[in-house]
Design a protein around this motif. Structure first.
Motif, PDB file in Angstrom:
ATOM      1  N   LEU A 104       0.826  -1.215   0.000  1.00  0.00           N
ATOM      2  CA  LEU A 104       0.000   0.000   0.000  1.00  0.00           C
ATOM      3  C   LEU A 104       0.858   1.262   0.000  1.00  0.00           C
ATOM      4  O   LEU A 104       0.582   2.217  -0.726  1.00  0.00           O
ATOM      5  CB  LEU A 104      -0.931   0.006   1.214  1.00  0.00           C
ATOM      6  CG  LEU A 104      -2.153  -0.916   1.150  1.00  0.00           C
ATOM      7  CD1 LEU A 104      -2.958  -0.803   2.434  1.00  0.00           C
ATOM      8  CD2 LEU A 104      -3.028  -0.573  -0.049  1.00  0.00           C
ATOM      9  N   VAL A 105       1.891   1.287   0.821  1.00  0.00           N
ATOM     10  CA  VAL A 105       2.766   2.459   0.872  1.00  0.00           C
ATOM     11  C   VAL A 105       3.445   2.681  -0.479  1.00  0.00           C
ATOM     12  O   VAL A 105       3.511   3.818  -0.996  1.00  0.00           O
ATOM     13  CB  VAL A 105       3.816   2.296   1.991  1.00  0.00           C
ATOM     14  CG1 VAL A 105       4.859   3.409   1.926  1.00  0.00           C
ATOM     15  CG2 VAL A 105       3.139   2.290   3.358  1.00  0.00           C
ATOM     16  N   ALA A 106       3.938   1.613  -1.094  1.00  0.00           N
ATOM     17  CA  ALA A 106       4.615   1.726  -2.392  1.00  0.00           C
ATOM     18  C   ALA A 106       3.661   2.242  -3.460  1.00  0.00           C
ATOM     19  O   ALA A 106       4.034   3.094  -4.285  1.00  0.00           O
ATOM     20  CB  ALA A 106       5.185   0.366  -2.791  1.00  0.00           C
ATOM     21  N   ALA A 107       2.420   1.727  -3.470  1.00  0.00           N
ATOM     22  CA  ALA A 107       1.449   2.166  -4.477  1.00  0.00           C
ATOM     23  C   ALA A 107       1.039   3.618  -4.272  1.00  0.00           C
ATOM     24  O   ALA A 107       0.778   4.342  -5.240  1.00  0.00           O
ATOM     25  CB  ALA A 107       0.223   1.255  -4.438  1.00  0.00           C
ATOM     26  N   ASN A 108       0.975   4.074  -3.028  1.00  0.00           N
ATOM     27  CA  ASN A 108       0.645   5.474  -2.761  1.00  0.00           C
ATOM     28  C   ASN A 108       1.765   6.408  -3.182  1.00  0.00           C
ATOM     29  O   ASN A 108       1.516   7.522  -3.654  1.00  0.00           O
ATOM     30  CB  ASN A 108       0.347   5.664  -1.265  1.00  0.00           C
ATOM     31  CG  ASN A 108      -1.084   5.313  -0.903  1.00  0.00           C
ATOM     32  OD1 ASN A 108      -2.028   5.959  -1.336  1.00  0.00           O
ATOM     33  ND2 ASN A 108      -1.265   4.251  -0.120  1.00  0.00           N
ATOM     34  N   VAL A 109       3.000   5.972  -3.026  1.00  0.00           N
ATOM     35  CA  VAL A 109       4.147   6.826  -3.362  1.00  0.00           C
ATOM     36  C   VAL A 109       4.358   6.894  -4.870  1.00  0.00           C
ATOM     37  O   VAL A 109       4.557   7.971  -5.450  1.00  0.00           O
ATOM     38  CB  VAL A 109       5.416   6.311  -2.650  1.00  0.00           C
ATOM     39  CG1 VAL A 109       6.655   7.057  -3.139  1.00  0.00           C
ATOM     40  CG2 VAL A 109       5.271   6.457  -1.140  1.00  0.00           C
ATOM     41  N   ILE A 110       4.321   5.736  -5.553  1.00  0.00           N
ATOM     42  CA  ILE A 110       4.656   5.678  -6.978  1.00  0.00           C
ATOM     43  C   ILE A 110       3.453   5.981  -7.872  1.00  0.00           C
ATOM     44  O   ILE A 110       3.622   6.480  -8.993  1.00  0.00           O
ATOM     45  CB  ILE A 110       5.253   4.289  -7.325  1.00  0.00           C
ATOM     46  CG1 ILE A 110       6.460   4.013  -6.416  1.00  0.00           C
ATOM     47  CG2 ILE A 110       5.658   4.202  -8.777  1.00  0.00           C
ATOM     48  CD1 ILE A 110       7.587   5.020  -6.541  1.00  0.00           C
ATOM     49  N   GLN A 111       2.227   5.677  -7.412  1.00  0.00           N
ATOM     50  CA  GLN A 111       1.009   5.909  -8.199  1.00  0.00           C
ATOM     51  C   GLN A 111       1.091   5.215  -9.570  1.00  0.00           C
ATOM     52  O   GLN A 111       1.079   5.863 -10.626  1.00  0.00           O
ATOM     53  CB  GLN A 111       0.799   7.408  -8.403  1.00  0.00           C
ATOM     54  CG  GLN A 111       0.633   8.213  -7.128  1.00  0.00           C
ATOM     55  CD  GLN A 111      -0.783   8.138  -6.576  1.00  0.00           C
ATOM     56  OE1 GLN A 111      -1.756   8.116  -7.315  1.00  0.00           O
ATOM     57  NE2 GLN A 111      -0.886   8.076  -5.259  1.00  0.00           N
ATOM     58  N   PRO A 112       1.150   3.872  -9.609  1.00  0.00           N
ATOM     59  CA  PRO A 112       1.350   3.186 -10.900  1.00  0.00           C
ATOM     60  C   PRO A 112       0.178   3.320 -11.866  1.00  0.00           C
ATOM     61  O   PRO A 112       0.361   3.201 -13.082  1.00  0.00           O
ATOM     62  CB  PRO A 112       1.547   1.724 -10.486  1.00  0.00           C
ATOM     63  CG  PRO A 112       0.836   1.603  -9.182  1.00  0.00           C
ATOM     64  CD  PRO A 112       1.027   2.921  -8.495  1.00  0.00           C
ATOM     65  N   GLY A 113      -1.042   3.567 -11.362  1.00  0.00           N
ATOM     66  CA  GLY A 113      -2.194   3.649 -12.262  1.00  0.00           C
ATOM     67  C   GLY A 113      -2.648   5.051 -12.583  1.00  0.00           C
ATOM     68  O   GLY A 113      -3.631   5.243 -13.312  1.00  0.00           O
ATOM     69  N   SER A 114      -1.949   6.049 -12.060  1.00  0.00           N
ATOM     70  CA  SER A 114      -2.378   7.438 -12.273  1.00  0.00           C
ATOM     71  C   SER A 114      -2.197   7.834 -13.734  1.00  0.00           C
ATOM     72  O   SER A 114      -1.234   7.440 -14.397  1.00  0.00           O
ATOM     73  CB  SER A 114      -1.571   8.379 -11.375  1.00  0.00           C
ATOM     74  OG  SER A 114      -0.199   8.310 -11.686  1.00  0.00           O
ATOM     75  N   GLY A 115      -3.148   8.614 -14.233  1.00  0.00           N
ATOM     76  CA  GLY A 115      -3.068   9.109 -15.600  1.00  0.00           C
ATOM     77  C   GLY A 115      -3.601   8.166 -16.654  1.00  0.00           C
ATOM     78  O   GLY A 115      -3.574   8.494 -17.843  1.00  0.00           O
ATOM     79  N   MET A 116      -4.090   6.962 -16.282  1.00  0.00           N
ATOM     80  CA  MET A 116      -4.592   6.020 -17.274  1.00  0.00           C
ATOM     81  C   MET A 116      -6.013   6.376 -17.725  1.00  0.00           C
ATOM     82  O   MET A 116      -6.379   6.142 -18.880  1.00  0.00           O
ATOM     83  CB  MET A 116      -4.552   4.591 -16.717  1.00  0.00           C
ATOM     84  CG  MET A 116      -3.147   4.086 -16.449  1.00  0.00           C
ATOM     85  SD  MET A 116      -3.091   2.361 -15.904  1.00  0.00           S
ATOM     86  CE  MET A 116      -3.561   1.494 -17.402  1.00  0.00           C
ATOM     87  N   HIS A 117      -6.842   6.893 -16.820  1.00  0.00           N
ATOM     88  CA  HIS A 117      -8.205   7.340 -17.135  1.00  0.00           C
ATOM     89  C   HIS A 117      -8.985   6.267 -17.903  1.00  0.00           C
ATOM     90  O   HIS A 117      -9.495   6.496 -18.998  1.00  0.00           O
ATOM     91  CB  HIS A 117      -8.176   8.646 -17.952  1.00  0.00           C
ATOM     92  CG  HIS A 117      -7.387   9.740 -17.312  1.00  0.00           C
ATOM     93  ND1 HIS A 117      -7.736  10.298 -16.092  1.00  0.00           N
ATOM     94  CD2 HIS A 117      -6.238  10.363 -17.707  1.00  0.00           C
ATOM     95  CE1 HIS A 117      -6.853  11.233 -15.770  1.00  0.00           C
ATOM     96  NE2 HIS A 117      -5.937  11.290 -16.727  1.00  0.00           N
ATOM     97  N   VAL A 118      -9.071   5.096 -17.303  1.00  0.00           N
ATOM     98  CA  VAL A 118      -9.755   3.965 -17.933  1.00  0.00           C
ATOM     99  C   VAL A 118     -11.245   4.029 -17.629  1.00  0.00           C
ATOM    100  O   VAL A 118     -11.651   4.293 -16.492  1.00  0.00           O
ATOM    101  CB  VAL A 118      -9.167   2.627 -17.435  1.00  0.00           C
ATOM    102  CG1 VAL A 118      -9.953   1.447 -17.992  1.00  0.00           C
ATOM    103  CG2 VAL A 118      -7.700   2.530 -17.821  1.00  0.00           C
ATOM    104  N   ASP A 119     -12.068   3.778 -18.652  1.00  0.00           N
ATOM    105  CA  ASP A 119     -13.510   3.687 -18.466  1.00  0.00           C
ATOM    106  C   ASP A 119     -13.862   2.226 -18.169  1.00  0.00           C
ATOM    107  O   ASP A 119     -13.671   1.364 -19.038  1.00  0.00           O
ATOM    108  CB  ASP A 119     -14.236   4.160 -19.723  1.00  0.00           C
ATOM    109  CG  ASP A 119     -15.751   4.134 -19.563  1.00  0.00           C
ATOM    110  OD1 ASP A 119     -16.226   3.820 -18.441  1.00  0.00           O
ATOM    111  OD2 ASP A 119     -16.461   4.400 -20.563  1.00  0.00           O
TER     112      ASP A 119
END
Length: 486
Positions: A104-119
């Protein structure tokens, strides 16, 4: 004069002929090449990996049963066995929870899914149903009830490790209760069966390179290398988080036992490479159990902690689930609050315990987590379909190392680990088999029990000379009595 040093081709041939590690490594490379060059042909190689895994699975249940029964009987203390189980569960819960938090900490720091804007409406949720086979994760009550065997043979037939463990504990306790005097032949028979199973493991492991070749060719043929580019950020994050967790495992192992995780990795390098190639920790369980016993861990600790960890200590899966949950939330534009992320940890602490042996269990756990939050569309789980198989290597390595470290740590905690022996074995020294593993020499008959030569009657059968009367003069003898034959 011919040189005594063998030529390079001969040395390479000798290594390939004698080293399982080299054979599996070559099979891994060949599988990648075949999958890349001939993807259509590679998809037909699925039976190679599946067949090997099926053979190994037939061995696991009887092996676990034998090791646990022998371990309990030799330890001679059922309370100690109960303490090992309790300490193992405590270790498992702490380790898996730590893995969830790191994810959880790693995903909050790196934000791997940010900017994808998937519908989410554009995702194919039917593919998830096909992956999971319409199954579901058991509830806590179902998990506990399913761990109890309904029949002795059924537990082995269904290859249910928890059920086999419970049966083994009952049989081991019964042997302790009855004692060796009432059932003197049962324990030696189980020990002999255990040796036979280990011999079978040796035969099956010769097929490991073929299995790795088939499994890797199928992976590359079906998914290709392009998926790595698409999900590069997520893949790198998961593997980096796993590396961090493994580093923490190394620190914990050193602090608790004084052993080096790096040396242990070298010790099980063949099994680790095989697990990577087949994407299965079950394929190496028998060999890892054998090596842990040789490295000084007591039979009862190995037999209980390692198989139980396959259900309760899925550290790699916990990392992947926590990162995957935040990835799909970020990809669809959902911002999870702190309280919702705490809910994710609590839900995954339960769902990750019932994943073993269920097809598509990772997607089932992700779907259950998304449903519990009510903020993430369940169909968003389909985002991870393309990358799930790539994550198998990370999950396999982390799960296997986490369970092996748990065996050493719990064994040390309970006083069931020979530290000197472990350091020598992991250091590459040749160590004699443990006293309990050596054959017991036949007991030599005592002096009074040695056979008497045929031409010499036994002492008790020889005639006792008659006592000479006191008044017979010296030098004279009394007339001998007439014998029965005369």
């Amino acid at each position: 004069m011919p040189s005594s040093v063998p030529s390079l081709p001969r040395r390479v041939a000798h290594i390939l002929r004698t080293s399982l590690f080299a054979q599996v490594a070559c099979a891994l490379v060949l599988g990648i090449l075949v999958g890349k060059l001939w993807p259509g042909f590679a998809s037909d190689l699925q039976p190679l990996g599946d067949g090997f895994t099926r053979l190994i699975k037939t061995i696991i249940s009887p092996l676990v049963f034998c090791v646990v029964v022998v371990g309990i009987a030799k330890a001679g203390d059922l309370k100690a066995f109960g303490r090992i189980g309790l300490k193992a569960l405590i270790w498992f819960e702490v380790a898996s929870t730590l893995a969830l938090i790191i994810g959880l900490v790693a995903a909050n720091v790196i934000q791997p899914g940010s900017g994808m804007h998937v519908d989410p409406a554009t995702l194919n949720t039917a593919a998830v149903d096909a992956k999971t086979g319409g199954g579901h994760l058991p509830s806590t009550t179902e998990f506990i009830v399913n761990a109890l065997p309904t029949s002795f043979i059924g537990a082995f037939a269904e290859n249910s490790l928890l059920q086999v463990l419970i049966l083994a504990c009952l049989v081991g306790a019964a042997l302790l209760h009855l004692g060796h005097t009432k059932v003197p032949q049962v324990l030696p028979a189980i020990e002999q069966a255990q040796e036979i199973i280990f011999a079978v493991v040796g035969f099956v492991m010769r097929l490991a390179p073929i299995a790795v070749f088939g499994a890797m060719a199928v992976l590359i043929g079906q998914y290709g290398l392009g998926v790595i580019e698409t999900y590069a950020k997520l893949i790198v994050l998961c593997y980096a988080a796993a590396a961090l967790f493994i580093a923490l495992l190394a620190v914990a192992l050193k602090a608790v036992t004084g052993l080096s995780l790096w040396k242990f990795l070298r010790y099980i390098r063949e099994e680790m490479l095989l697990a990577l190639g087949t994407a299965s920790t079950e394929s190496v369980m028998p060999r890892v159990m054998q090596k842990l016993r040789k490295a000084g861990a007591r039979d009862d600790a190995v037999g209980l902690v390692l198989p139980t960890g396959y259900s309760f200590n899925l550290d790699g899966a916990s990392l992947y689930l926590s990162i995957g949950t935040l990835f799909i939330a970020q990809a669809v534009g959902v911002d999870l609050s702190l309280s919702q992320q705490i809910t994710v940890v609590l839900v995954l602490m339960l769902t990750s315990k019932g994943m073993a042996g269920i097809p598509g269990s990772a997607f089932l756990a992700l779907s259950a987590t998304a449903s519990s939050l009510g903020a993430i569309p369940a169909g968003a789980v389909a985002l991870l379909l393309g990358v799930d198989r790539i994550m198998d290597s990370m999950r396999v390595v982390t799960n296997l190392l986490g369970n092996c470290v748990a065996v050493f740590a719990v064994s040390r905690w309970e006083g069931a680990l020979d530290i000197d022996r472990a350091k020598k074995v992991l250091g590459g020294e040749t160590v004699e088999p443990a006293a309990e593993d050596q054959p017991v020499p036949e007991e030599q008959p005592a002096a009074e029990e040695q056979p008497v030569p045929e031409d010499q009657p036994a002492a008790e059968d020889q005639p006792v000379p008659e006592e000479q009367p006191a008044d017979v003069p010296v030098g004279t003898t009394k007339e001998p009595a007439v014998s029965e034959a005369g």
